[in-house]
Design a protein around this motif. Structure first.
Motif, PDB file in Angstrom:
ATOM      1  N   ASP A  87     -39.156  22.179  10.799  1.00  0.00           N
ATOM      2  CA  ASP A  87     -40.023  21.454   9.886  1.00  0.00           C
ATOM      3  C   ASP A  87     -41.022  20.623  10.703  1.00  0.00           C
ATOM      4  OD1 ASP A  87     -38.775  22.443   7.628  1.00  0.00           O
ATOM      5  OD2 ASP A  87     -37.400  20.744   7.450  1.00  0.00           O
ATOM      6  N   ALA A  88     -42.055  20.147  10.046  1.00  0.00           N
ATOM      7  CA  ALA A  88     -43.056  19.317  10.715  1.00  0.00           C
ATOM      8  C   ALA A  88     -43.472  18.176   9.806  1.00  0.00           C
ATOM      9  CB  ALA A  88     -44.269  20.152  11.111  1.00  0.00           C
ATOM     10  N   VAL A  89     -43.874  17.081  10.432  1.00  0.00           N
ATOM     11  CA  VAL A  89     -44.408  15.912   9.731  1.00  0.00           C
ATOM     12  C   VAL A  89     -45.741  15.581  10.383  1.00  0.00           C
ATOM     13  CG1 VAL A  89     -44.069  13.475   9.185  1.00  0.00           C
ATOM     14  CG2 VAL A  89     -42.101  15.010   9.269  1.00  0.00           C
ATOM     15  N   ILE A  90     -46.762  15.349   9.572  1.00  0.00           N
ATOM     16  CA  ILE A  90     -48.040  14.924  10.138  1.00  0.00           C
ATOM     17  C   ILE A  90     -48.519  13.648   9.457  1.00  0.00           C
ATOM     18  CG2 ILE A  90     -49.335  16.513   8.632  1.00  0.00           C
ATOM     19  CD1 ILE A  90     -51.450  16.626  10.905  1.00  0.00           C
ATOM     20  N   PHE A  91     -48.828  12.642  10.272  1.00  0.00           N
ATOM     21  CA  PHE A  91     -49.393  11.379   9.789  1.00  0.00           C
ATOM     22  C   PHE A  91     -50.910  11.459   9.886  1.00  0.00           C
ATOM     23  CE2 PHE A  91     -45.133  10.156  10.907  1.00  0.00           C
ATOM     24  CZ  PHE A  91     -44.817   9.099  10.071  1.00  0.00           C
ATOM     25  N   LYS A 138     -42.159   4.259  14.695  1.00  0.00           N
ATOM     26  CA  LYS A 138     -40.877   4.001  14.031  1.00  0.00           C
ATOM     27  C   LYS A 138     -40.202   5.310  13.639  1.00  0.00           C
ATOM     28  CE  LYS A 138     -37.650   1.475  12.132  1.00  0.00           C
ATOM     29  NZ  LYS A 138     -36.749   0.618  12.947  1.00  0.00           N
ATOM     30  N   PHE A 139     -40.978   6.242  13.104  1.00  0.00           N
ATOM     31  CA  PHE A 139     -40.454   7.547  12.720  1.00  0.00           C
ATOM     32  C   PHE A 139     -39.844   8.235  13.938  1.00  0.00           C
ATOM     33  CE2 PHE A 139     -40.415  11.526  10.360  1.00  0.00           C
ATOM     34  CZ  PHE A 139     -40.534  11.153   9.022  1.00  0.00           C
ATOM     35  N   ALA A 140     -40.552   8.169  15.068  1.00  0.00           N
ATOM     36  CA  ALA A 140     -40.082   8.811  16.296  1.00  0.00           C
ATOM     37  C   ALA A 140     -38.831   8.125  16.841  1.00  0.00           C
ATOM     38  CB  ALA A 140     -41.193   8.791  17.344  1.00  0.00           C
ATOM     39  N   GLU A 141     -38.783   6.793  16.748  1.00  0.00           N
ATOM     40  CA  GLU A 141     -37.598   6.064  17.205  1.00  0.00           C
ATOM     41  C   GLU A 141     -36.378   6.446  16.379  1.00  0.00           C
ATOM     42  OE1 GLU A 141     -39.659   1.922  18.860  1.00  0.00           O
ATOM     43  OE2 GLU A 141     -38.886   2.030  16.813  1.00  0.00           O
ATOM     44  N   GLU A 147     -31.418  10.086  13.449  1.00  0.00           N
ATOM     45  CA  GLU A 147     -31.567  10.053  11.996  1.00  0.00           C
ATOM     46  C   GLU A 147     -32.134  11.384  11.494  1.00  0.00           C
ATOM     47  OE1 GLU A 147     -30.538   7.847  10.014  1.00  0.00           O
ATOM     48  OE2 GLU A 147     -30.353   5.969  11.131  1.00  0.00           O
ATOM     49  N   SER A 148     -31.777  11.753  10.283  1.00  0.00           N
ATOM     50  CA  SER A 148     -32.273  12.986   9.675  1.00  0.00           C
ATOM     51  C   SER A 148     -33.712  12.805   9.229  1.00  0.00           C
ATOM     52  CB  SER A 148     -31.418  13.351   8.463  1.00  0.00           C
ATOM     53  OG  SER A 148     -31.605  12.392   7.425  1.00  0.00           O
ATOM     54  N   LEU A 149     -34.387  13.927   8.987  1.00  0.00           N
ATOM     55  CA  LEU A 149     -35.748  13.871   8.467  1.00  0.00           C
ATOM     56  C   LEU A 149     -35.773  13.156   7.127  1.00  0.00           C
ATOM     57  CD1 LEU A 149     -38.728  14.609   8.363  1.00  0.00           C
ATOM     58  CD2 LEU A 149     -38.079  16.915   7.606  1.00  0.00           C
ATOM     59  N   GLU A 150     -34.783  13.399   6.297  1.00  0.00           N
ATOM     60  CA  GLU A 150     -34.728  12.760   4.970  1.00  0.00           C
ATOM     61  C   GLU A 150     -34.644  11.243   5.100  1.00  0.00           C
ATOM     62  OE1 GLU A 150     -32.925  15.387   5.932  1.00  0.00           O
ATOM     63  OE2 GLU A 150     -34.028  16.878   4.735  1.00  0.00           O
ATOM     64  N   ALA A 151     -33.827  10.766   6.052  1.00  0.00           N
ATOM     65  CA  ALA A 151     -33.685   9.322   6.257  1.00  0.00           C
ATOM     66  C   ALA A 151     -34.993   8.712   6.771  1.00  0.00           C
ATOM     67  CB  ALA A 151     -32.550   9.042   7.239  1.00  0.00           C
ATOM     68  N   CYS A 152     -35.658   9.430   7.667  1.00  0.00           N
ATOM     69  CA  CYS A 152     -36.933   8.951   8.197  1.00  0.00           C
ATOM     70  C   CYS A 152     -37.981   8.865   7.099  1.00  0.00           C
ATOM     71  CB  CYS A 152     -37.416   9.872   9.315  1.00  0.00           C
ATOM     72  SG  CYS A 152     -36.396   9.870  10.807  1.00  0.00           S
ATOM     73  N   LEU A 153     -38.025   9.891   6.245  1.00  0.00           N
ATOM     74  CA  LEU A 153     -38.990   9.903   5.152  1.00  0.00           C
ATOM     75  C   LEU A 153     -38.717   8.792   4.150  1.00  0.00           C
ATOM     76  CD1 LEU A 153     -39.245  13.741   4.520  1.00  0.00           C
ATOM     77  CD2 LEU A 153     -41.079  12.263   5.374  1.00  0.00           C
ATOM     78  N   LYS A 154     -37.458   8.530   3.890  1.00  0.00           N
ATOM     79  CA  LYS A 154     -37.098   7.457   2.941  1.00  0.00           C
ATOM     80  C   LYS A 154     -37.536   6.100   3.486  1.00  0.00           C
ATOM     81  CE  LYS A 154     -35.019   5.637  -0.691  1.00  0.00           C
ATOM     82  NZ  LYS A 154     -35.220   4.204  -0.406  1.00  0.00           N
ATOM     83  N   TYR A 155     -37.290   5.859   4.782  1.00  0.00           N
ATOM     84  CA  TYR A 155     -37.717   4.595   5.383  1.00  0.00           C
ATOM     85  C   TYR A 155     -39.236   4.468   5.295  1.00  0.00           C
ATOM     86  CZ  TYR A 155     -38.665   0.856   8.655  1.00  0.00           C
ATOM     87  OH  TYR A 155     -39.128  -0.309   9.209  1.00  0.00           O
TER      88      TYR A 155
END
Length: 295
Positions: A87-91, A138-141, A147-155
């Motif tokens: 999966d990928a995340v882009i800011f 923060k996402f990278a930390e 942490e899972s992707l879901e947890a990162c997205l929720k934060y």
């Protein structure tokens, strides 16, 4: 737990050492100088040198234009990751300041159709410069901590509008050129030595708007310190960031003030070139986690 990769446009202003430490993939904006396109971020760690030269050229009167990160470049960068089953995340910088978010959304539709078992999450940072960058870091930390992707997205969803940004410029003419203030207001402000205080507001998409004005540089910097004092939450437990468009002494002064108010971890970085071209040399900005901007 499925692996994922973090991307960001170069407006995020993430320091080179953190890009390398967390393997963050930066897709750069481009700026055009004398008919030649240059990337706003390079993979050689020379950003400070490039930024000093960039702002010097603006001071000399160079006409510099910036180009968004388009769909094709996003697809080119992200496709190998999704082809590999990740999966990928882009800011992206706030959609109010650039069309990059919309371009990333189009890339998402294409890539998810091509790789249906993978997801591309497009996150509008509702911010710019290190207001975006603090979210990326923060996402990278969190990812690095397991942490899972879901947890990162929720934060991220819970905190995106809690990143506060306060900016002041040295010369109103650059804001006039970018359409942020009228020519008459810019002229009056210059004659009276008025310095606006700008912030990323709580609308969706977030806009860079004027929230105050002060007469003179010292008062405008002091107003940013006051904003930090009034809005910050748990300064000792977060990373605070300062970016500057070639005014390092002011950045160091600002860092001392926020440290005196409890900040322990302060990043100082040159202002990203994408938005820096629109606010001009002498701009300084402060970014921190604080009160929700939507309130």
């Amino acid at each position: 737990m499925k692996d994922f990769v973090i991307f960001a446009d170069s407006a995020a202003n993430v320091p080179f050492e953190l890009v390398k430490r967390y393997d963050i993939k930066i897709i750069p904006f481009l700026y055009n100088l004398e008919g030649v396109d240059y990337p706003c971020f390079t993979d050689d760690g020379n950003f400070e040198e490039i930024a000093k030269d960039f702002y010097a050229k603006i001071n000399e009167g160079a006409d510099i234009k910036t180009t968004l990160v388009n769909q094709a470049r996003i697809e080119e960068a992200v496709e190998p990751v999704m082809k590999d089953g990740k999966d990928a995340v882009i800011f992206t910088i706030t959609a109010d300041m650039s069309g990059t978010f919309n371009q990333a959304t189009k890339a998402k539709a294409v890539l998810e159709e091509k790789y249906p078992d993978c997801k591309l999450h497009v996150l509008d940072s509702a911010n710019a410069s290190m207001g975006e960058g603090l979210q990326v870091i923060k996402f990278a930390e969190m990812k690095d901590a397991g942490e899972s992707l879901e947890a990162c997205l929720k934060y991220w969803e819970d905190s995106v509008y809690k990143i506060n940004s306060f900016v002041t410029v040295a010369d109103l003419k650059y804001l006039r050129r970018s359409g942020r203030v009228s020519g008459i207001v810019a002229l009056a402000g210059t004659l009276l030595n008025i310095k606006p205080i700008l912030w990323a507001n709580g609308t969706s998409p977030a806009k860079l708007t004027m929230c105050a004005r002060e007469r003179g540089r010292k008062k405008s910097l002091a107003a940013i310190v006051d904003a930090f004092k009034e809005r910050v939450i748990n300064p000792a437990e977060q990373t605070v960031a300062i970016t500057h468009a070639d005014c390092k002494e002011d950045a160091l002064w600002l860092a001392e003030q926020v440290k005196a108010l409890g900040a322990k971890d302060v990043i100082i970085e040159y202002y990203d070139l994408c938005t820096g071209a629109h606010v001009g040399p002498g701009t300084i900005a402060l970014f921190f986690l604080g009160k929700d901007r939507r309130n």
